[in-house]
Scaffold this active site. Sequence first.
Site, PDB file in Angstrom:
ATOM      1  N   ASP A   2      -2.323 -11.576   1.258  1.00  0.00           N
ATOM      2  CA  ASP A   2      -2.673 -12.987   1.262  1.00  0.00           C
ATOM      3  C   ASP A   2      -2.582 -13.583  -0.141  1.00  0.00           C
ATOM      4  O   ASP A   2      -2.836 -12.896  -1.136  1.00  0.00           O
ATOM      5  CB  ASP A   2      -4.101 -13.154   1.815  1.00  0.00           C
ATOM      6  CG  ASP A   2      -4.357 -14.570   2.314  1.00  0.00           C
ATOM      7  OD1 ASP A   2      -3.399 -15.368   2.375  1.00  0.00           O
ATOM      8  OD2 ASP A   2      -5.519 -14.871   2.639  1.00  0.00           O
ATOM      9  N   HIS A  19       6.278 -16.324  -1.229  1.00  0.00           N
ATOM     10  CA  HIS A  19       6.629 -15.336  -0.202  1.00  0.00           C
ATOM     11  C   HIS A  19       7.720 -14.404  -0.717  1.00  0.00           C
ATOM     12  O   HIS A  19       7.668 -13.196  -0.506  1.00  0.00           O
ATOM     13  CB  HIS A  19       7.097 -16.022   1.083  1.00  0.00           C
ATOM     14  CG  HIS A  19       6.031 -16.829   1.770  1.00  0.00           C
ATOM     15  ND1 HIS A  19       4.744 -16.354   1.919  1.00  0.00           N
ATOM     16  CD2 HIS A  19       6.057 -18.063   2.334  1.00  0.00           C
ATOM     17  CE1 HIS A  19       4.018 -17.269   2.556  1.00  0.00           C
ATOM     18  NE2 HIS A  19       4.789 -18.324   2.811  1.00  0.00           N
ATOM     19  N   LEU A 117       5.932   8.986   4.506  1.00  0.00           N
ATOM     20  CA  LEU A 117       5.047   7.837   4.730  1.00  0.00           C
ATOM     21  C   LEU A 117       5.524   7.066   5.961  1.00  0.00           C
ATOM     22  O   LEU A 117       6.723   6.878   6.139  1.00  0.00           O
ATOM     23  CB  LEU A 117       5.116   6.921   3.488  1.00  0.00           C
ATOM     24  CG  LEU A 117       4.435   5.556   3.563  1.00  0.00           C
ATOM     25  CD1 LEU A 117       2.920   5.699   3.456  1.00  0.00           C
ATOM     26  CD2 LEU A 117       4.927   4.638   2.438  1.00  0.00           C
TER      27      LEU A 117
HETATM   28  C1  IPE Z   1       0.326 -14.579   2.832  1.00  0.00           C
HETATM   29  O1  IPE Z   1       0.252 -15.666   1.972  1.00  0.00           O
HETATM   30  C2  IPE Z   1       1.611 -14.537   3.616  1.00  0.00           C
HETATM   31  C3  IPE Z   1       1.478 -14.769   5.061  1.00  0.00           C
HETATM   32  C4  IPE Z   1       0.367 -15.013   5.711  1.00  0.00           C
HETATM   33  C5  IPE Z   1       2.702 -14.727   5.853  1.00  0.00           C
HETATM   34  P1  IPE Z   1      -0.199 -17.104   2.458  1.00  0.00           P
HETATM   35  O2  IPE Z   1       1.016 -17.837   2.901  1.00  0.00           O
HETATM   36  O3  IPE Z   1      -1.292 -17.009   3.460  1.00  0.00           O
HETATM   37  O4  IPE Z   1      -0.729 -17.735   1.092  1.00  0.00           O
HETATM   38  P2  IPE Z   1      -1.965 -18.706   0.885  1.00  0.00           P
HETATM   39  O5  IPE Z   1      -3.157 -18.104   1.593  1.00  0.00           O
HETATM   40  O6  IPE Z   1      -1.589 -20.024   1.458  1.00  0.00           O
HETATM   41  O7  IPE Z   1      -2.140 -18.737  -0.604  1.00  0.00           O
HETATM   42 MG    MG Z   2      -3.314 -17.141   3.403  1.00  0.00          MG
END
Ligand code: IPE
Ligand code: MG
Length: 227
Positions: A2, A19, A117
């Site tokens: 996250d 991402h 793994l």
């Molecule tokens: C995690 O980062 C990736 C996924 C849930 C796919 P987020 O996209 O949730 O990033 P924030 O929480 O908005 O910072």
């Molecule tokens: Mg998030």
Amino acid sequence: MDGNGRWARQRGEERVFGHSHGVESVRACVEAAAENGVRYLSLFAFSEENWGRPESEVNTLMGLMLKAIADEVDNLKKQGVRFRALGDMGRLEPHLVEAIKGAEDYTATPPGVEPVLDLIVFLSYSGKWDILQAARRLAADYASNPSAMSEAGADELASRLVTAGIPDPDLIIRTSGESRLSNFLLWQAAYSEFLFVDTLWPDFGKKDFRSALEEYSKRDRRYGKVK
Ligand code: IPE
Ligand code: MG
């Protein structure tokens, strides 16, 4: 995993930038897991609830998944990593499902050979969905013998979860300062240790992974019993 969006915003970039950097953290953690004797590494990549994000972000995430599989599959195989994806695959684009199947077959080990793994990516997954599909299968399997259903134990349900045959997680790490499970492995997390760290996922590297293992080694797991 996250915090990708916040990581990007902090840099004045679009969420997708976070991402794509998150993929590098995945690579680092897979290596760290293999190097430190972790046998199963599960990654919550995309939840059932994430389908509610804007279509462009969903498409970007699916595209990144496809690219990461294509880019990393040889590397995974070389490291002895078996790749698997679990979740509601029926909701994914057919070409992604095909790529996943290809990577699963390519990284599968011959019978009797243990991978170094198991890398398990949870895609279009939610814990409630998993329990529900297992309950439905359990009911269907017992349809011709409903009286036997009352004898069915927890293991009967567990063996119908998508994680059947995979040990329950010892440690669940959540990054980015959020302290919740967000519908991840609800059943399987019954006795997991939790670690919540403030680090945003794109900043989470090998050092952080090793620190998490170090922290885990200090936990005293009693499973409701006394020592
Ligand atoms: C995690 O980062 C990736 C996924 C849930 C796919 P987020 O996209 O949730 O990033 P924030 O929480 O908005 O910072
Ligand atoms: Mg998030």
